[in-house]
Design a protein around this motif. Structure first.
Motif, PDB file in Angstrom:
ATOM      1  N   TYR A   1       2.028 -16.526 -43.498  1.00  0.00           N
ATOM      2  CA  TYR A   1       3.461 -16.212 -43.383  1.00  0.00           C
ATOM      3  C   TYR A   1       4.278 -17.064 -44.343  1.00  0.00           C
ATOM      4  O   TYR A   1       5.222 -16.566 -44.985  1.00  0.00           O
TER       5      TYR A   1
ATOM      6  N   ASP B   1       3.786 -15.620 -47.787  1.00  0.00           N
ATOM      7  CA  ASP B   1       4.300 -14.257 -48.010  1.00  0.00           C
ATOM      8  C   ASP B   1       4.956 -13.736 -46.733  1.00  0.00           C
ATOM      9  O   ASP B   1       4.289 -13.187 -45.866  1.00  0.00           O
ATOM     10  N   LYS B   2       6.255 -13.900 -46.665  1.00  0.00           N
ATOM     11  CA  LYS B   2       6.972 -13.501 -45.453  1.00  0.00           C
ATOM     12  C   LYS B   2       7.075 -11.990 -45.286  1.00  0.00           C
ATOM     13  O   LYS B   2       7.541 -11.504 -44.251  1.00  0.00           O
ATOM     14  N   SER B   3       6.596 -11.236 -46.266  1.00  0.00           N
ATOM     15  CA  SER B   3       6.636  -9.780 -46.149  1.00  0.00           C
ATOM     16  C   SER B   3       5.623  -9.262 -45.125  1.00  0.00           C
ATOM     17  O   SER B   3       5.651  -8.074 -44.788  1.00  0.00           O
ATOM     18  N   ILE B   4       4.753 -10.143 -44.621  1.00  0.00           N
ATOM     19  CA  ILE B   4       3.851  -9.682 -43.559  1.00  0.00           C
ATOM     20  C   ILE B   4       4.652  -9.347 -42.293  1.00  0.00           C
ATOM     21  O   ILE B   4       4.158  -8.628 -41.427  1.00  0.00           O
ATOM     22  N   ASP B   5       5.863  -9.875 -42.217  1.00  0.00           N
ATOM     23  CA  ASP B   5       6.797  -9.464 -41.150  1.00  0.00           C
ATOM     24  C   ASP B   5       7.457  -8.183 -41.649  1.00  0.00           C
ATOM     25  O   ASP B   5       8.531  -8.190 -42.243  1.00  0.00           O
ATOM     26  N   LYS B   6       6.819  -7.071 -41.401  1.00  0.00           N
ATOM     27  CA  LYS B   6       7.176  -5.821 -42.060  1.00  0.00           C
ATOM     28  C   LYS B   6       8.564  -5.297 -41.687  1.00  0.00           C
ATOM     29  O   LYS B   6       9.238  -4.675 -42.494  1.00  0.00           O
ATOM     30  N   ASN B   7       8.987  -5.532 -40.459  1.00  0.00           N
ATOM     31  CA  ASN B   7      10.314  -5.051 -40.066  1.00  0.00           C
ATOM     32  C   ASN B   7      11.407  -6.105 -40.285  1.00  0.00           C
ATOM     33  O   ASN B   7      12.580  -5.868 -39.990  1.00  0.00           O
ATOM     34  N   GLY B   8      10.995  -7.274 -40.771  1.00  0.00           N
ATOM     35  CA  GLY B   8      11.960  -8.309 -41.129  1.00  0.00           C
ATOM     36  C   GLY B   8      12.771  -8.874 -39.980  1.00  0.00           C
ATOM     37  O   GLY B   8      13.850  -9.435 -40.191  1.00  0.00           O
TER      38      GLY B   8
ATOM     39  N   GLU C   1       1.828  -5.799 -36.682  1.00  0.00           N
ATOM     40  CA  GLU C   1       1.848  -6.545 -37.942  1.00  0.00           C
ATOM     41  C   GLU C   1       0.666  -7.504 -38.071  1.00  0.00           C
ATOM     42  O   GLU C   1       0.284  -7.872 -39.181  1.00  0.00           O
TER      43      GLU C   1
ATOM     44  N   TYR D   1      -4.196   2.265 -43.891  1.00  0.00           N
ATOM     45  CA  TYR D   1      -3.925   0.822 -43.957  1.00  0.00           C
ATOM     46  C   TYR D   1      -5.199   0.042 -44.287  1.00  0.00           C
ATOM     47  O   TYR D   1      -6.305   0.462 -43.951  1.00  0.00           O
TER      48      TYR D   1
ATOM     49  N   LYS E   1      -0.599   0.248 -47.464  1.00  0.00           N
ATOM     50  CA  LYS E   1      -0.031  -0.757 -46.568  1.00  0.00           C
ATOM     51  C   LYS E   1      -1.144  -1.613 -45.944  1.00  0.00           C
ATOM     52  O   LYS E   1      -2.303  -1.212 -45.895  1.00  0.00           O
TER      53      LYS E   1
END
Length: 349
Positions: A163, A166-173, A241, A263, A271
């Protein structure tokens, strides 16, 4: 004269038979070690079995006494394992190495072997907590395993590192990582600890996590995990996630289900969901390399197999379990125990 000749001939044959038998017994001084295995088709367990074969051969030469191994596959059936133990008792071997088919039923085997003065040890699957005193403490046997929570701690650490990289693993932000948990067995200490500490450690490091389904108990099995993942995805879909799995087989099952939805295929642009397992089996390492699984925690099958054989050697000869070795008993356990350390794996080249 003929009668005396016949008598002498019979005596000669009789003496020859007895001499032959005595010679065979005297020469056959190998240690007879039996191994009860919970099931052969467990991939990590297979690495331990291969290691035991390897180290039995090595220690036979190094220690100057042959170690003969005979292994039994319980096929995940405690009743079958008890039948196998009954056969073993009749054979009176020097030692039995036990990988329980059901962690709650170690007492049955303990009673059988104690009644027949056959030494034994346990490995990999720790007898259930409620049986600890009677199965491990009172008997003075040893358990060879891993530190139950360490794999979970490392899974949590891996997720924290991922995390932060790469904080984009939190897909819904939303600042919260939605996860599901694949558990091996509900009453297995390893499974309980891995399930608990993977989440607790991640949270203690500052991550926010939210379970989006009940814990999925899949008995360490890839096919069951694939079915459970498919059903869960149909229910909650791409809210997931992160996938924590108590072992790599279940992680691979989750990946197979994810592949059907496009996925974690390893293809550019597809994804991904974070999938973290435990064991570092070859198939998992290959999956990480190809973009399927994200990471795993290595459980060293060779080291466990080596410890099983060396310590069983001592037990068979009536020596103190750790005599002549570099192993050390844990200080946190009330019974005799050694723990094989884990290691984090997040990249495979």
């Amino acid at each position: 004269m003929k009668k005396w000749g016949l008598v002498l001939c019979l005596l000669a044959v009789t003496f020859s038979l007895f001499a032959g038998g005595a010679k065979e017994t005297a020469g056959d001084d190998a240690l007879d070690v039996r191994v009860l295995v919970w099931k052969y088709d467990d991939t990590y367990g297979s690495t331990v079995r291969a290691a035991m074969d390897k180290w039995a051969a090595i220690y036979s030469k190094e220690l100057g006494k042959e170690i003969k191994l005979t292994m039994y596959d319980a096929a995940d059936d405690m009743a079958k394992q008890i039948e196998q133990a009954t056969i073993i008792v009749g054979d009176k071997p020097d030692m039995v190495i036990i990988n329980l088919a059901e962690v709650a039923n170690g007492q049955v085997l303990v009673d059988m072997f104690d009644a027949n003065d056959i030494p034994y040890l346990f490995y990999n699957k720790q007898p259930a907590a409620e049986t600890t005193k009677s199965v491990l403490v009172d008997t003075g046997t040893i358990f060879i395993g891993t530190l139950a929570r360490q794999a979970g701690d490392m899974q949590g650490q891996i997720l924290y590192d991922l995390y932060n990289a790469d904080k984009s693993i939190d897909k819904n932000g939303d600042g919260v990582l939605q996860y599901i948990m694949f558990m091996g067995e509900p009453n297995n200490d390893e499974a309980i600890a891995r399930s608990r500490y993977s989440v607790e450690t991640a949270k203690s490091l500052g991550l926010k996590l939210e379970a989006v389904s009940d814990t999925l108990v899949c008995n360490w099995d890839q096919a069951l995990a694939q079915e459970a993942m498919t059903a869960t995805w149909a229910s909650v879909g791409d809210k997931i996630e992160v996938v924590f799995a108590n072992n790599d087989m279940m992680a691979l099952g989750a990946v197979a289900a994810l592949n059907a939805y496009g996925y974690n295929t390893g293809r550019a642009g597809d994804k991904e969901v974070v999938v973290i397992g435990v064991d570092a089996i070859d198939a998992a390492l290959e999956s990480i390399k190809n973009g399927g699984m994200t990471a795993t925690v290595q459980q060293d099958g060779d080291a466990m197999g080596k410890a099983n054989i060396r310590i069983a050697y001592n037990g068979a000869l009536g020596k103190e379990w750790l005599d002549g070795t570099d192993y050390k008993y844990t200080t946190e356990d009330e019974f005799k125990c050694i723990r094989i350390p884990y290691a984090m794996i997040t990249e495979v080249k």
